[in-house]
Design a protein around this motif. Structure first.
Motif, PDB file in Angstrom:
ATOM      1  N   ASP A 125       0.883  -1.362   0.008  1.00  0.00           N
ATOM      2  CA  ASP A 125      -0.019  -0.006   0.068  1.00  0.00           C
ATOM      3  C   ASP A 125       0.848   1.189   0.230  1.00  0.00           C
ATOM      4  OD1 ASP A 125      -2.666   1.360   0.506  1.00  0.00           O
ATOM      5  OD2 ASP A 125      -1.484   2.064   2.291  1.00  0.00           O
ATOM      6  N   GLY A 126       1.876   1.144   0.754  1.00  0.00           N
ATOM      7  CA  GLY A 126       2.922   2.322   0.831  1.00  0.00           C
ATOM      8  C   GLY A 126       3.649   2.517  -0.721  1.00  0.00           C
ATOM      9  N   LEU A 127       3.795   1.549  -1.278  1.00  0.00           N
ATOM     10  CA  LEU A 127       4.585   1.632  -2.745  1.00  0.00           C
ATOM     11  C   LEU A 127       3.332   2.297  -3.640  1.00  0.00           C
ATOM     12  CD1 LEU A 127       6.582   1.054  -4.932  1.00  0.00           C
ATOM     13  CD2 LEU A 127       5.608  -1.041  -5.136  1.00  0.00           C
ATOM     14  N   GLN A 128       2.015   2.277  -3.511  1.00  0.00           N
ATOM     15  CA  GLN A 128       1.208   2.771  -4.451  1.00  0.00           C
ATOM     16  C   GLN A 128       1.144   4.238  -3.838  1.00  0.00           C
ATOM     17  OE1 GLN A 128      -3.016   0.919  -4.659  1.00  0.00           O
ATOM     18  NE2 GLN A 128      -2.157  -0.676  -3.109  1.00  0.00           N
ATOM     19  N   HIS A 129       1.528   4.666  -2.739  1.00  0.00           N
ATOM     20  CA  HIS A 129       1.333   6.092  -2.399  1.00  0.00           C
ATOM     21  C   HIS A 129       2.525   6.742  -2.847  1.00  0.00           C
ATOM     22  CE1 HIS A 129      -1.968   4.800   0.362  1.00  0.00           C
ATOM     23  NE2 HIS A 129      -2.327   6.105   0.608  1.00  0.00           N
TER      24      HIS A 129
ATOM     25  N   PHE B  55       6.129   5.440  -2.146  1.00  0.00           N
ATOM     26  CA  PHE B  55       6.958   5.149  -0.886  1.00  0.00           C
ATOM     27  C   PHE B  55       7.832   4.105  -1.678  1.00  0.00           C
ATOM     28  CE2 PHE B  55       4.621   7.956   1.341  1.00  0.00           C
ATOM     29  CZ  PHE B  55       5.479   8.544   2.160  1.00  0.00           C
ATOM     30  N   THR B  56       8.753   4.156  -2.646  1.00  0.00           N
ATOM     31  CA  THR B  56       9.516   2.986  -3.110  1.00  0.00           C
ATOM     32  C   THR B  56      10.368   2.472  -2.034  1.00  0.00           C
ATOM     33  OG1 THR B  56      10.993   4.754  -4.183  1.00  0.00           O
ATOM     34  CG2 THR B  56       9.138   3.991  -5.439  1.00  0.00           C
ATOM     35  N   GLY B  57      10.925   3.244  -1.054  1.00  0.00           N
ATOM     36  CA  GLY B  57      11.987   2.713  -0.163  1.00  0.00           C
ATOM     37  C   GLY B  57      11.698   2.923   1.295  1.00  0.00           C
ATOM     38  N   ILE B  58      11.764   1.957   2.052  1.00  0.00           N
ATOM     39  CA  ILE B  58      11.384   2.131   3.608  1.00  0.00           C
ATOM     40  C   ILE B  58      12.520   1.468   4.543  1.00  0.00           C
ATOM     41  CG2 ILE B  58       9.087   2.103   3.333  1.00  0.00           C
ATOM     42  CD1 ILE B  58       8.778  -0.647   4.172  1.00  0.00           C
ATOM     43  N   ARG B  59      12.720   1.862   5.491  1.00  0.00           N
ATOM     44  CA  ARG B  59      13.627   1.308   6.609  1.00  0.00           C
ATOM     45  C   ARG B  59      12.681   0.988   7.648  1.00  0.00           C
ATOM     46  NH1 ARG B  59      17.934   4.438  10.263  1.00  0.00           N
ATOM     47  NH2 ARG B  59      15.956   5.373  10.648  1.00  0.00           N
ATOM     48  N   VAL B  60      12.885  -0.343   8.035  1.00  0.00           N
ATOM     49  CA  VAL B  60      12.213  -0.874   9.269  1.00  0.00           C
ATOM     50  C   VAL B  60      12.961  -0.874  10.349  1.00  0.00           C
ATOM     51  CG1 VAL B  60      10.673  -2.850   9.913  1.00  0.00           C
ATOM     52  CG2 VAL B  60      10.690  -2.157   7.692  1.00  0.00           C
ATOM     53  N   VAL B  61      12.380  -0.248  11.346  1.00  0.00           N
ATOM     54  CA  VAL B  61      13.279  -0.122  12.453  1.00  0.00           C
ATOM     55  C   VAL B  61      12.711  -0.691  13.798  1.00  0.00           C
ATOM     56  CG1 VAL B  61      14.593   2.339  12.035  1.00  0.00           C
ATOM     57  CG2 VAL B  61      12.110   1.961  13.034  1.00  0.00           C
TER      58      VAL B  61
ATOM     59  N   GLY C 279      11.169 -10.774  -6.410  1.00  0.00           N
ATOM     60  CA  GLY C 279      10.073 -10.453  -7.416  1.00  0.00           C
ATOM     61  C   GLY C 279       8.928 -11.345  -7.217  1.00  0.00           C
ATOM     62  N   LEU C 280       8.796 -11.884  -5.974  1.00  0.00           N
ATOM     63  CA  LEU C 280       7.594 -12.594  -5.546  1.00  0.00           C
ATOM     64  C   LEU C 280       6.318 -11.647  -5.710  1.00  0.00           C
ATOM     65  CD1 LEU C 280       8.782 -15.000  -2.786  1.00  0.00           C
ATOM     66  CD2 LEU C 280       8.793 -15.231  -5.262  1.00  0.00           C
ATOM     67  N   PHE C 281       6.735 -10.472  -5.117  1.00  0.00           N
ATOM     68  CA  PHE C 281       5.625  -9.389  -5.074  1.00  0.00           C
ATOM     69  C   PHE C 281       6.410  -8.069  -5.531  1.00  0.00           C
ATOM     70  CE2 PHE C 281       4.117 -12.373  -1.843  1.00  0.00           C
ATOM     71  CZ  PHE C 281       2.706 -12.314  -2.141  1.00  0.00           C
ATOM     72  N   LEU C 282       5.602  -7.083  -6.079  1.00  0.00           N
ATOM     73  CA  LEU C 282       6.075  -5.985  -6.096  1.00  0.00           C
ATOM     74  C   LEU C 282       5.732  -4.815  -4.928  1.00  0.00           C
ATOM     75  CD1 LEU C 282       7.418  -3.885  -8.245  1.00  0.00           C
ATOM     76  CD2 LEU C 282       5.240  -3.383  -9.112  1.00  0.00           C
ATOM     77  N   GLY C 283       7.075  -4.607  -4.432  1.00  0.00           N
ATOM     78  CA  GLY C 283       6.937  -3.858  -3.221  1.00  0.00           C
ATOM     79  C   GLY C 283       8.175  -2.855  -3.106  1.00  0.00           C
ATOM     80  N   PRO C 284       8.002  -2.064  -2.083  1.00  0.00           N
ATOM     81  CA  PRO C 284       9.256  -0.973  -1.762  1.00  0.00           C
ATOM     82  C   PRO C 284      10.583  -1.728  -1.582  1.00  0.00           C
ATOM     83  CG  PRO C 284       7.707  -1.175   0.192  1.00  0.00           C
ATOM     84  CD  PRO C 284       7.126  -2.008  -0.916  1.00  0.00           C
ATOM     85  N   ARG C 285      11.557  -1.004  -1.519  1.00  0.00           N
ATOM     86  CA  ARG C 285      12.682  -1.511  -1.183  1.00  0.00           C
ATOM     87  C   ARG C 285      12.715  -1.488   0.375  1.00  0.00           C
ATOM     88  NH1 ARG C 285      15.944  -1.490  -5.888  1.00  0.00           N
ATOM     89  NH2 ARG C 285      15.118   0.034  -7.549  1.00  0.00           N
ATOM     90  N   ILE C 286      13.348  -2.619   0.844  1.00  0.00           N
ATOM     91  CA  ILE C 286      13.128  -2.504   2.477  1.00  0.00           C
ATOM     92  C   ILE C 286      14.569  -2.543   2.931  1.00  0.00           C
ATOM     93  CG2 ILE C 286      12.601  -4.095   4.465  1.00  0.00           C
ATOM     94  CD1 ILE C 286      10.000  -4.731   3.176  1.00  0.00           C
ATOM     95  N   PHE C 287      15.068  -1.741   4.031  1.00  0.00           N
ATOM     96  CA  PHE C 287      16.037  -1.988   4.609  1.00  0.00           C
ATOM     97  C   PHE C 287      15.771  -2.248   6.198  1.00  0.00           C
ATOM     98  CE2 PHE C 287      16.940   0.631   0.997  1.00  0.00           C
ATOM     99  CZ  PHE C 287      18.425   0.210   0.698  1.00  0.00           C
ATOM    100  N   ALA C 288      16.053  -3.514   6.549  1.00  0.00           N
ATOM    101  CA  ALA C 288      15.393  -4.113   7.647  1.00  0.00           C
ATOM    102  C   ALA C 288      16.530  -4.171   8.939  1.00  0.00           C
ATOM    103  CB  ALA C 288      14.996  -5.626   7.234  1.00  0.00           C
TER     104      ALA C 288
END
Length: 472
Positions: free
Chosen positions: A134-138, A140-146, A163-172
């Motif tokens: 949902d964030g990607l639709q808005h 937000f192509t990059g997120i950092r999860v803290v 490529g299993l899903f189309l989502g943002p880049r995640i820094f975990a």
């Protein structure tokens, strides 16, 4: 660490994600994938240091997932270019993909339906993935999860990367590193002492995280120093949940980003500017009643209060985190001082959904004293630099990965124009939201719902009480 080795560590989460993939269809992950995508007749706000004003009448050429050309003038299509898709953007604005770098993907706060009480991990995994997509639709192509339970952020990162899903880049960052009693006493059974902190940081690294998140307020100097030393030795950066008076100490010991920075002092701001420490103020979670009312009045005047479900939920979230007028003013002034001192500000919403709350954070930076362009840089270039990928992302420049957002109106003139999204492109792929989301949205978690009749209804009736949640 080998990807599949990391999958073995969190195999239950990956099994769930693979199962979802089979149900939804693997083709959903790639959207509109083309060899050559040409965006013409557009204006570019590149968020680079070279250009302060929008570049007008421009054409962007994307091959695969990279920007290969940025030229002035409208594209003259060649009939022989069968593999190209040319899109006339009709003078729309192209900005870099947005970032939100203080995220807890599965969190619900407040939680009016008590969904998280005794919740299965699998349920949190599904909600986290929905939140990310949902964030990607808005935009937000990059997120950092803290901070996340069960390393679900690592699992979703790998699922998106493969490529299993189309989502943002995640820094975990996986699970937080904290002493016992960290985060205002919330954390039981933490890591106490240098040896335990060293072991905890190494355990996170072993599980494939990109960042280390520490609860520095309750940590001793040698514990903070150990966390930073081990993380940096292994090429990872450290984010610190922080408040004064310990913020100065942690900046001095080398943490890479300060999260929240409650009560930030002038001497700490100066040291942050000197050492290049990033600041993620999460200002949207530090608002007084006055600031909340001002925000909602402004959004209503701009026409962004038409959905009562969203207005109700975002207001509920704001008041769940309501601060005193004195605290809210201090945080606002500290943000202004940090920006003037040259501290690099980054966008982080803390609360969910990451899309709408990310918008609110960017808008709140402007309401707190930053210029619209400064707020855009905080949402793009600074975040990419924070995550160590400025050479690939964060600006619209030749050679960078094609993470882009197309807006109908100029966000420099009004920052809330970030909400007027016409198109999102992630890694050269046009996001097609209708292909992979159902009818429900993250907002449904914040609106009171009634439980199904059946066992619960019968049990409550037999017990002689009702919680008012029974669907008749």
């Amino acid at each position: 660490m080998n990807k599949f080795k990391k999958f073995g560590i969190i195999n239950s989460l990956i099994f769930l994600i693979f199962s979802l993939t089979l149900l939804l269809g693997a083709s959903l992950a790639r959207g509109d994938e083309l060899g050559r995508l040409i965006l013409t007749n557009c204006q570019i706000i590149d968020c680079s240091e070279r250009h302060q004003d929008p570049l007008r009448n421009m054409t962007i050429i994307i091959e695969g997932n990279r920007i290969v050309s940025i030229k002035k003038g409208k594209y003259d299509a060649n009939a022989s270019e069968e593999e190209s898709r040319v899109i006339d953007l009709k003078n729309a604005f192209v900005i870099p993909g947005l970032w939100n770098v203080h995220v807890h993907l599965s969190d619900i706060f407040p939680d009016p339906n008590h969904i998280q009480d005794g919740e299965l991990l699998a349920s949190a995994v599904i909600r986290a993935g929905l939140n990310a997509m949902d964030g990607l639709q808005h935009g937000f192509t990059g997120i950092r999860v803290v901070g996340e339970k069960g390393y679900l952020d690592v699992a979703w990162r790998d699922a998106f990367e493969q490529g299993l899903f189309l989502g943002p880049r995640i820094f975990a960052c996986g699970e937080v590193v904290s002493p016992t009693g960290g985060h205002r006493g919330d954390i039981a059974g933490g890591a106490d002492g240098v040896a335990a902190i060293r072991r905890a940081v190494r355990a996170q690294i072993q599980r494939g995280v990109d960042w280390i998140k520490i609860m520095e307020v309750e940590m001793l100097d040698d514990e903070v120093q150990t966390a930073v030393e081990v993380a940096h030795h292994n090429g990872l950066r450290v984010a610190a949940h922080s408040r004064e008076p310990t913020t100065y100490r942690s900046v001095k010991l080398g943490v890479d980003s300060i999260e929240h920075g409650y009560g930030l002092k002038d001497e700490t701001i100066k040291l942050m500017a000197k050492k290049g420490t990033f600041y993620v103020p999460t200002i949207v979670c530090n608002l007084s009643d006055q600031y909340i009312l001002e925000r909602e009045k402004r959004l209503a005047q701009l026409g962004f209060a038409n959905n009562p479900k969203i207005v109700r939920a975002r207001t509920m979230i704001a008041y769940a985190d309501e601060r005193s007028a004195e605290h809210a003013l201090w945080q606002r002034l500290a943000l202004q001082k940090a920006a003037r001192a040259g501290v690099k500000i980054c966008v982080g919403s803390d609360s969910n959904p990451i899309g709408e709350l990310g918008y609110l954070e960017i808008e709140q930076l402007v309401l707190s004293g930053l210029t619209p362009r400064e707020a855009l840089v905080a949402a793009t270039r600074n975040c990419a630099e924070l995550c160590g990928v400025l050479d690939k992302l964060g600006t619209v420049e030749i050679g960078k990965l094609a993470d882009l957002v197309v807006l109908s109106d100029n966000p420099i003139e009004n920052i809330s124009n970030i909400r007027k999204v016409q198109m999102v492109i992630k890694d050269g792929v046009i996001v097609k939201p209708e292909k992979f989301l159902g009818a429900s949205r993250l907002w449904d978690f914040y609106n009171i719902s009634k439980l199904k009749s059946g066992f619960l209804a019968e049990a409550e009736k037999a017990a002689g009480f009702s919680r008012g949640k029974i669907k008749q």
